[in-house]
Motif scaffolding. Structure first.
Motif, PDB file in Angstrom:
ATOM      1  N   LEU A 645      67.566  42.506  77.995  1.00 23.63           N
ATOM      2  CA  LEU A 645      67.414  43.706  77.179  1.00 23.63           C
ATOM      3  C   LEU A 645      68.723  43.909  76.029  1.00 23.63           C
ATOM      4  O   LEU A 645      68.721  44.885  75.280  1.00 23.63           O
ATOM      5  CB  LEU A 645      67.380  45.188  78.170  1.00 23.63           C
ATOM      6  N   ILE A 646      69.479  42.918  76.206  1.00 20.41           N
ATOM      7  CA  ILE A 646      70.622  43.025  74.986  1.00 20.41           C
ATOM      8  C   ILE A 646      70.081  42.170  74.056  1.00 20.41           C
ATOM      9  O   ILE A 646      69.529  41.364  73.629  1.00 20.41           O
ATOM     10  CB  ILE A 646      71.832  41.979  75.646  1.00 20.41           C
ATOM     11  N   ASP A 647      70.347  43.290  72.705  1.00 19.91           N
ATOM     12  CA  ASP A 647      69.783  42.741  71.412  1.00 19.91           C
ATOM     13  C   ASP A 647      70.500  41.879  70.822  1.00 19.91           C
ATOM     14  O   ASP A 647      71.627  42.105  70.493  1.00 19.91           O
ATOM     15  CB  ASP A 647      69.376  44.076  70.418  1.00 19.91           C
ATOM     16  N   GLU A 648      70.161  40.618  70.648  1.00 23.04           N
ATOM     17  CA  GLU A 648      70.710  39.632  69.769  1.00 23.04           C
ATOM     18  C   GLU A 648      70.421  39.612  68.412  1.00 23.04           C
ATOM     19  O   GLU A 648      70.824  38.435  67.822  1.00 23.04           O
ATOM     20  CB  GLU A 648      70.648  38.299  70.563  1.00 23.04           C
ATOM     21  N   ARG A 658      68.459  39.296  60.793  1.00 27.11           N
ATOM     22  CA  ARG A 658      69.456  40.343  61.221  1.00 27.11           C
ATOM     23  C   ARG A 658      69.214  41.645  60.873  1.00 27.11           C
ATOM     24  O   ARG A 658      69.869  42.616  61.425  1.00 27.11           O
ATOM     25  CB  ARG A 658      71.021  39.739  60.565  1.00 27.11           C
ATOM     26  N   ILE A 659      68.443  41.739  59.996  1.00 24.45           N
ATOM     27  CA  ILE A 659      68.240  43.091  59.471  1.00 24.45           C
ATOM     28  C   ILE A 659      67.343  43.959  60.711  1.00 24.45           C
ATOM     29  O   ILE A 659      66.455  43.548  60.922  1.00 24.45           O
ATOM     30  CB  ILE A 659      67.557  43.083  57.851  1.00 24.45           C
ATOM     31  N   ASP A 660      67.942  45.125  60.691  1.00 18.75           N
ATOM     32  CA  ASP A 660      67.193  45.873  62.006  1.00 18.75           C
ATOM     33  C   ASP A 660      66.652  47.300  61.191  1.00 18.75           C
ATOM     34  O   ASP A 660      67.209  47.925  60.492  1.00 18.75           O
ATOM     35  CB  ASP A 660      68.333  46.588  62.662  1.00 18.75           C
ATOM     36  N   ARG A 661      65.172  47.209  61.197  1.00 22.05           N
ATOM     37  CA  ARG A 661      64.548  48.173  60.428  1.00 22.05           C
ATOM     38  C   ARG A 661      63.973  49.072  61.470  1.00 22.05           C
ATOM     39  O   ARG A 661      63.154  50.241  60.905  1.00 22.05           O
ATOM     40  CB  ARG A 661      63.295  47.436  59.647  1.00 22.05           C
TER      41      ARG A 661
END
Length: 892
Positions: A645-648, A658-661
């Motif tokens: 569950l760790i967001d890499e 790498r962009i988190d939308r």
């Protein structure tokens, strides 16, 4: 009832991730679907899923040039070698690390895989027709060599046509040329100059040119040239080979650019024979270019999201695209600019499903607001309804099968015409409600719906669309509804621990409450309308008599259904409470069994008479889903929580990755198409087919179909050395012993051979063959003839077989009706379909004859003359009557 159900097919999902593959002849398309592989037959318009399954999602597929061996590799680098024609897994192997690319050599003797920044070349396992001894190797995977030189992940590998050299492209901005074996005078060459990672490097057809394409849209054309400032060669040096010249090497001859603003190249495919270059971009657009001039042939937008993979078939006519975010799979013929295949699954979890009364279609509904109709035989989605604006929670067919009803959270019940494929009626309540359950009267005249917001049951008339009544009595949300198959009563289950029986067609609207110990999750009627099954939140299954309103039996299913520890669970699977109840239950077609499933990885099949668990089916073994393991590995538990569950995402090498939308605090994200990282395995709906030969389950991975008809191709029962396909054909064609040939074909159990013998029997000998047919093969023969009547164009031939079977063995079939129910349903369905088609054809012929008779035909050109008595006389072209040999035609 038989319980040997085996996995048959996977619908509802057509593409997940990874690469697509065409077969050598271009007729088959291989697509990774989760941890399985689905094969789409583009010529016959069918699809099937291979029976084996990986422990994690598949990322790479590779196919030998002959198309007989398939190598599939999952996220952990574990591979399965499969015999494609036989659909058998031959060998399991681990590459120790994730594999980024895979390519077989044109000779078929080697294959290369990209493992991190290294390239490993392996010998291809040989097949019995290649080996002299006729046996497979003991060690199928033998490594040939490891190539090191790249500084980042290898993204593609391309072989030369003679299989002596191969190209590799990597994220370290370079491409490299390698030789399979050491070559005299050859040194591994590096092609550098790109500013972003190189996606693809490929040879031209004459191998005089190399094309490299990078992620930023640059296409470089490389040729083996001398340096322009190098001194000229002397006359005696002209005779020397240019390869020995130190000034000659691979150089950039031309630079081309796609010039698409704010987009990246996601995937590239090059077809050397036709010089076609296809590029898929991050905005869902693909471009087709002609090389080496780099002329754009055409461009098309096929998706709203990234195109993840593109490939071209051997002839260069078909392009296959995969988009994982929406689960899209497209095959495009670029010359005619038309779709060969266009399929898309649900991009949200499925809520419910239902078989059509004829068993040929399955309807699924999901949280994405879409209703999809799947063809069971072909495996394709034939229509998608998108009128609902919120999640669709329930669906139900009218008895005749031409009308479908759906309930949605948008506050509407919709009726769909499955002949014209349109929404012809919409039912709404006086106040805005989110409907969660649905029931339809078998006659199709009345539809009922229940909601989690209101405790009342709403009843509408299908003909007028008006609200007829509201049934009050429940003190909690209504979770499920069901009409009796005979149409007498409707039952409702609620969270107030009661089930109520409503005789809605009687004058009095009183209900009979049945008290239970926990919240009711689902209710189901037996086919004879005498018994009622109820599933409750405490994991109990109870069976009630409808006429006497008393409990007949009960089953404690908590231990049976519990299984699978979710990644966030703090308790073991045996002690977790969330998986210990059945959320969906259904009776079998004959009423002897009950199918039950819930928020776990198991589907349970119970005997209704003895209340015994007959069989448990495991929905998935995919470790990419949460809840498929009984015990979690403590090594994967960190201080920040479970490793899965760790967001890499922030550590990705590419900027766009790498962009988190996603929206802050949202589990699903701002983009509705974003799927969860590790979805939980669960079954939201189950249903038996009307024939009873199969059942389907709506799960996290898709629509799973389990069938009794997935028999092995070879069944060694009652076999001896004399029973072979060749001897069977000899008996059929030379000895003309049709009964013996048919029995031998059934013993071998090979579908093509059985059909060949079946069609070779003369119609005059059918009754004689059936009369002496052993009864042990009668059940399989009836099932086979019923299927042939559905698929074969020889209608009268199949009907003669059916008539002969019932004439000769009618009494035996009647005595064994219980065991023959499923086969008889198949025959009844096929005969009914033939009757409908012939009736329709006869009506059309009558209309056509009436139309032709009403047309004036007294013209010299027609060669006919109408007489006063209603007869037509044949005329010459000149308009004169023929002599006494002329033909007369009488009309009514």
């Amino acid at each position: 009832m038989k319980t040997e159900f085996k996995f048959s097919n996977l619908l509802g999902t057509v593409y997940s991730q990874g690469n697509l593959l065409f077969s050598p002849d271009g007729s088959l398309l291989f697509s990774p679907v989760g941890n399985r592989v689905t094969i789409f037959d583009l010529v016959n318009n069918k699809s099937h899923t291979l029976p084996f399954a990986h422990r994690k999602n598949i990322t790479r597929l590779g196919l030998t040039p002959r198309g007989n061996l398939l190598l599939s590799i999952d996220e952990d680098g574990r591979g399965i070698l499969t015999n494609v024609p036989r659909r058998i897994a031959l060998h399991h192997f681990s590459f120790k690390s994730p594999v980024s690319t895979l390519a077989f050599s044109p000779s078929g003797r080697h294959f290369a895989v990209g493992v991190g920044r290294h390239i490993e070349v392996w010998h291809t396992p040989s097949t019995p027709d290649q080996n002299v001894d006729g046996e497979l190797e003991f060690a199928p995977f033998i490594r040939h060599r490891v190539y090191a030189g790249h500084y980042d992940t290898v993204q593609s590998i391309e072989w030369s046509s003679d299989s002596r050299f191969f190209l590799s492209a990597a994220k370290d901005l370079t491409a490299r040329i390698w030789s399979l074996d050491p070559e005299k005078g050859f040194v591994p060459t590096t092609l550098s100059g790109h500013r972003e990672g190189v996606l693809c490097a490929c040879f031209s057809e004459d191998q005089e040119t190399i094309y490299t394409i990078s992620k930023d849209g640059a296409v470089f054309e490389w040729k083996y040239l001398r340096h322009p400032n190098a001194p000229e060669q002397e006359e005696d040096e002209d005779e020397m080979d240019t390869d020995d010249d130190k000034h000659t090497r691979w150089r950039i001859a031309k630079r081309h650019y796609f010039l698409r603003n704010n987009t990246k190249v996601n995937c590239v495919a090059y077809h050397a024979a036709s010089n076609l270059l296809v590029a898929g971009f991050s905005d869902g657009v693909f471009g087709l270019y002609e090389m080496p001039e780099f002329n754009m042939i055409h461009s098309l937008s096929i998706s709203q999201n990234d195109i993840d993979f593109v490939t071209i078939n051997k002839t260069g006519e078909w392009l296959a695209f995969g988009a994982s975010k929406l689960g899209q799979l497209l095959v495009w013929e670029w010359q005619s600019e038309s779709y060969i295949l266009k399929q898309q699954g649900h991009f949200d979890s499925m809520n419910s499903l239902v078989y059509s009364p004829d068993g040929q279609k399955i309807v699924t509904t999901a949280d994405d607001g879409k209703i999809k109709v799947w063809d069971v035989n072909s495996g394709f989605c034939i229509v998608t309804f998108t009128e609902h604006i919120s999640g669709v929670t329930a669906c139900e067919f009218a008895k005749r099968g031409n009308v479908l009803f759906t309930a949605s959270l948008d506050g509407s019940i919709r009726a769909w015409d499955l002949i014209r494929y349109r929404n012809f009626r919409t039912f709404t309540a006086p106040t805005r409600l989110s409907f969660s359950s649905l029931a339809v009267d078998p006659s199709g005249e009345v539809v009922c719906a229940g909601s989690l917001d209101s405790f009342d049951i709403h009843i509408w008339s299908v003909q007028t669309g008006q609200l007829l009544d509201r049934l009050s009595g429940h003190e909690g949300p209504v979770s499920s509804l069901a009409f009796a198959p005979n149409g007498g009563v409707v039952i409702s289950g609620s969270w107030d621990h009661t089930v109520r029986i409503w005789p809605i067609f009687d004058r009095t609207q009183t209900s009979e409450p049945l008290q239970l110990q926990a919240d009711v999750l689902d209710v189901a009627f037996s086919p004879d309308s005498r018994q009622l099954a109820v599933s409750t939140l405490d994991g109990q299954l109870t069976f009630w008599s409808v006429s006497e309103a008393e409990q007949q039996a009960g089953v404690d299913g908590r231990r049976d259904v519990s299984g699978g520890r979710k990644i966030t669970d703090r308790r073991t699977a045996a002690n977790a409470a969330g998986t210990k109840a059945f959320s969906t239950i259904r009776y079998s077609a004959d009423g002897t069994c009950l199918l039950a499933a819930g928020n776990s990885k198991y589907i349970c099949l119970y005997s209704v008479d003895s209340q015994v668990l007959l069989k448990k089916f495991t929905v998935s073994i995919n470790l990419s889903l949460s809840g498929t393991q009984e015990f979690l590995n403590s090594k994967l538990l960190t201080e920040a929580g479970p490793l899965g569950l760790i967001d890499e995402q922030g550590e990705a090498s590419d900027l766009e990755d790498r962009i988190d939308r996603t929206l802050p605090g949202s589990t699903r994200g701002g983009d509705p198409s974003v799927r969860k990282r590790m979805p939980e395995v669960r079954v939201s709906g189950v249903s038996f087919s009307p024939a009873g030969r199969s059942f389907c389950a709506a799960s996290t991975e898709g629509l799973l179909i389990y069938s009794l008809d997935t028999m092995p191709l070879f069944d060694p029962i009652d076999l001896d050395l004399a029973v072979t396909p060749a001897s069977t054909l000899h008996v059929l064609h030379q000895e003309k012993d049709y009964l013996k040939a048919l029995v031998m074909a059934f013993r071998l159990n090979e579908a093509t051979l059985i059909q060949q013998v079946f069609e070779a029997v003369p119609h005059t000998s059918i009754s004689l063959v059936i009369k002496d047919m052993p009864v042990v093969y009668l059940q399989r023969l009836i099932r086979f003839v019923g299927r042939q009547a559905e698929e074969s164009p020889h209608l009268e031939f199949c009907l003669l077989w059916i008539q002969a079977i019932f004439d000769s063995h009618g009494q035996w079939i009647r005595d064994n009706r219980g065991a023959m129910d499923a086969e008889l349903r198949v025959v009844i369905r096929s005969v009914g379909r033939i009757r409908e088609e012939l009736t329709k054809l006869a009506d059309e012929n009558c209309f056509m004859i009436d139309y032709l008779l009403s047309q004036p035909i007294d013209t010299p050109q027609s060669g006919l003359k109408t007489l006063e008595n209603g007869e037509v006389r044949v005329m010459d072209v000149d308009g004169e009557e023929e002599d006494e040999d002329g033909e007369w035609i009488g009309l009514d």
